[in-house]
Design a protein around this motif. Structure first.
Motif, PDB file in Angstrom:
ATOM      1  N   VAL A   1       0.865  -1.182   0.000  1.00 21.12           N
ATOM      2  CA  VAL A   1       0.000   0.000   0.000  1.00 21.12           C
ATOM      3  C   VAL A   1       0.907   1.238   0.000  1.00 21.12           C
ATOM      4  O   VAL A   1       1.941   1.247   0.672  1.00 21.12           O
ATOM      5  CB  VAL A   1      -0.903  -0.042   1.256  1.00 21.12           C
ATOM      6  CG1 VAL A   1      -1.580   1.277   1.493  1.00 21.12           C
ATOM      7  CG2 VAL A   1      -1.945  -1.144   1.123  1.00 21.12           C
ATOM      8  N   SER A   2       0.538   2.276  -0.759  1.00 21.48           N
ATOM      9  CA  SER A   2       1.428   3.437  -0.911  1.00 21.48           C
ATOM     10  C   SER A   2       0.939   4.665  -0.136  1.00 21.48           C
ATOM     11  O   SER A   2      -0.216   4.736   0.296  1.00 21.48           O
ATOM     12  CB  SER A   2       1.533   3.808  -2.390  1.00 21.48           C
ATOM     13  OG  SER A   2       0.329   4.433  -2.810  1.00 21.48           O
ATOM     14  N   ALA A   3       1.837   5.658  -0.037  1.00 25.87           N
ATOM     15  CA  ALA A   3       1.511   6.909   0.660  1.00 25.87           C
ATOM     16  C   ALA A   3       0.297   7.613   0.047  1.00 25.87           C
ATOM     17  O   ALA A   3      -0.607   8.020   0.786  1.00 25.87           O
ATOM     18  CB  ALA A   3       2.725   7.832   0.684  1.00 25.87           C
TER      19      ALA A   3
ATOM     20  N   ILE B   1      -7.375   8.549   1.896  1.00 30.72           N
ATOM     21  CA  ILE B   1      -8.456   8.182   2.831  1.00 30.72           C
ATOM     22  C   ILE B   1      -8.291   8.870   4.195  1.00 30.72           C
ATOM     23  O   ILE B   1      -8.977   8.526   5.154  1.00 30.72           O
ATOM     24  CB  ILE B   1      -8.595   6.647   3.000  1.00 30.72           C
ATOM     25  CG1 ILE B   1      -7.298   6.020   3.522  1.00 30.72           C
ATOM     26  CG2 ILE B   1      -9.059   5.999   1.711  1.00 30.72           C
ATOM     27  CD1 ILE B   1      -7.491   4.589   4.026  1.00 30.72           C
ATOM     28  N   GLY B   2      -7.371   9.825   4.281  1.00 34.84           N
ATOM     29  CA  GLY B   2      -7.301  10.628   5.508  1.00 34.84           C
ATOM     30  C   GLY B   2      -6.388  10.085   6.586  1.00 34.84           C
ATOM     31  O   GLY B   2      -6.449  10.528   7.739  1.00 34.84           O
ATOM     32  N   VAL B   3      -5.523   9.134   6.223  1.00 35.66           N
ATOM     33  CA  VAL B   3      -4.555   8.625   7.203  1.00 35.66           C
ATOM     34  C   VAL B   3      -3.554   9.739   7.512  1.00 35.66           C
ATOM     35  O   VAL B   3      -3.064  10.410   6.605  1.00 35.66           O
ATOM     36  CB  VAL B   3      -3.853   7.367   6.639  1.00 35.66           C
ATOM     37  CG1 VAL B   3      -2.619   7.012   7.441  1.00 35.66           C
ATOM     38  CG2 VAL B   3      -4.833   6.196   6.612  1.00 35.66           C
ATOM     39  N   THR B   4      -3.263   9.942   8.801  1.00 32.79           N
ATOM     40  CA  THR B   4      -2.386  11.048   9.202  1.00 32.79           C
ATOM     41  C   THR B   4      -0.970  10.594   9.555  1.00 32.79           C
ATOM     42  O   THR B   4      -0.032  11.374   9.493  1.00 32.79           O
ATOM     43  CB  THR B   4      -2.967  11.758  10.448  1.00 32.79           C
ATOM     44  OG1 THR B   4      -3.199  10.760  11.465  1.00 32.79           O
ATOM     45  CG2 THR B   4      -4.268  12.468  10.116  1.00 32.79           C
ATOM     46  N   ASP B   5      -0.858   9.351  10.011  1.00 29.96           N
ATOM     47  CA  ASP B   5       0.414   8.855  10.531  1.00 29.96           C
ATOM     48  C   ASP B   5       0.688   7.460   9.963  1.00 29.96           C
ATOM     49  O   ASP B   5      -0.239   6.786   9.509  1.00 29.96           O
ATOM     50  CB  ASP B   5       0.367   8.721  12.071  1.00 29.96           C
ATOM     51  CG  ASP B   5       0.200  10.054  12.804  1.00 29.96           C
ATOM     52  OD1 ASP B   5      -0.590  10.896  12.334  1.00 29.96           O
ATOM     53  OD2 ASP B   5       0.826  10.234  13.854  1.00 29.96           O
ATOM     54  N   VAL B   6       1.941   7.031  10.057  1.00 27.42           N
ATOM     55  CA  VAL B   6       2.238   5.651   9.671  1.00 27.42           C
ATOM     56  C   VAL B   6       3.348   5.099  10.572  1.00 27.42           C
ATOM     57  O   VAL B   6       4.360   5.760  10.792  1.00 27.42           O
ATOM     58  CB  VAL B   6       2.617   5.539   8.164  1.00 27.42           C
ATOM     59  CG1 VAL B   6       3.858   6.362   7.800  1.00 27.42           C
ATOM     60  CG2 VAL B   6       2.812   4.082   7.751  1.00 27.42           C
TER      61      VAL B   6
ATOM     62  N   GLY C   1       3.094  14.187   3.562  1.00 26.41           N
ATOM     63  CA  GLY C   1       2.289  14.783   4.636  1.00 26.41           C
ATOM     64  C   GLY C   1       1.718  13.742   5.589  1.00 26.41           C
ATOM     65  O   GLY C   1       0.719  13.980   6.267  1.00 26.41           O
ATOM     66  N   ILE C   2       2.358  12.589   5.639  1.00 24.30           N
ATOM     67  CA  ILE C   2       1.945  11.548   6.596  1.00 24.30           C
ATOM     68  C   ILE C   2       3.074  11.443   7.626  1.00 24.30           C
ATOM     69  O   ILE C   2       4.243  11.291   7.262  1.00 24.30           O
ATOM     70  CB  ILE C   2       1.740  10.188   5.887  1.00 24.30           C
ATOM     71  CG1 ILE C   2       0.628  10.311   4.835  1.00 24.30           C
ATOM     72  CG2 ILE C   2       1.400   9.091   6.898  1.00 24.30           C
ATOM     73  CD1 ILE C   2       0.448   9.055   3.999  1.00 24.30           C
TER      74      ILE C   2
END
Ligand code: PGA
Length: 252
Positions: free
Chosen positions: A80-82, A88-93, A122-123
């Motif tokens: 899965v990519s950035a 989908i609004g993911v903020t962190d990883v 921006g993650i």
């Protein structure tokens, strides 16, 4: 604790279907309504990221993926990519969790690419580092941490550092019930901040949040958070029940 805003992140690992995640999130939001002064992060499996994001849209809760590929797209089956996470609004990883390093051959070189790509997208990366039991016994903790910092942060500069999070997770404390004492955790995290100061300068190293992870529970969070350099926690097992994770979030 410092004046850095604490972060409490719940790493669900490979637990919870979407319906389970949804019930948890509804309960959790109720329990932490009105909580301020702490950043809350839920880290569900890929399959429920979008649903948990939707449910938390009007709340301060941040949502993290547990891994990410460094390429924006491509023939990388199962990855899965950035841009996919960002949309989908993911903020962190979470990057480089010891389970990914051990079972899925993650290495510092790839992690350095992932960290830089996430920041550019921006993650916010939460880069995990930590030593094994054998490395600690052999007096090699600092050597291991220094190597992981140099390797995993090879592609970033001081400005980028301030936009990320580091999690110190001694492998011997993960899922074992054997929490590092606050002194041991502080010593290692103090060392990490010192190593970051050497590489990026005191300003950036003083701003970056460094979390502790490894058997954090409602009854040991306060003593860990009392330490000067510990800026929060990455919680596994004790984040799987909304009630216990909410208690950890409300540590003070
Ligand atoms: P644990 O896991 O809290 O169950 O020890 C921590 C982690 O793996 O992030």
């Amino acid at each position: 604790m410092s004046n850095r805003t604490p972060i409490i992140a719940g790493n669900w690992k490979m637990y919870k279907t979407t319906s389970e995640a949804s019930a948890y999130t509804a309960e959790f939001l109720g329990l932490v309504a009105g909580v301020t002064g702490v950043e809350m992060v839920l880290c569900p499996p890929f399959t429920c990221l979008a649903e948990v994001r939707r449910q938390t849209d009007n709340s301060p809760v941040r949502i993290a993926a547990q891994n990410m590929h460094f390429a924006p797209e491509g023939a990388f089956t199962g990855e899965v990519s950035a841009p996919m996470l960002k949309e989908i609004g993911v903020t962190d990883v979470i990057l480089g969790h010891s389970e990914r390093r051990e079972f899925f051959c993650e290495n510092d070189e790839d992690l350095a690419k992932k960290v830089a790509v996430a920041i550019e997208a921006g993650i916010r990366p939460i880069l995990c580092i930590g030593e094994t039991d054998a490395e600690r016994e052999a007096g090699k903790t600092e050597e291991k941490l220094r190597g992981q910092i140099e390797g995993g942060l090879a592609g970033i500069d001081a400005d980028m550092l301030a936009g990320m999070v580091i999690a110190y997770e001694p492998i011997w404390a993960i899922g074992t019930g054997k929490t590092a004492t606050p002194e041991i955790a502080q010593q290692a995290i103090g060392f990490i901040r010192e190593a970051l100061t050497g590489r990026f300068g005191a300003g950036a190293a003083g701003r970056v949040r460094i979390l502790y992870g490894g058997s954090v529970k409602p009854d040991n969070i306060s003593e860990l958070m009392a330490e000067e350099d510990i800026d929060g926690a990455l919680v596994g097992g004790a984040s799987l029940k909304a009630g216990s994770f909410a208690q950890i979030v409300k540590f003070s």
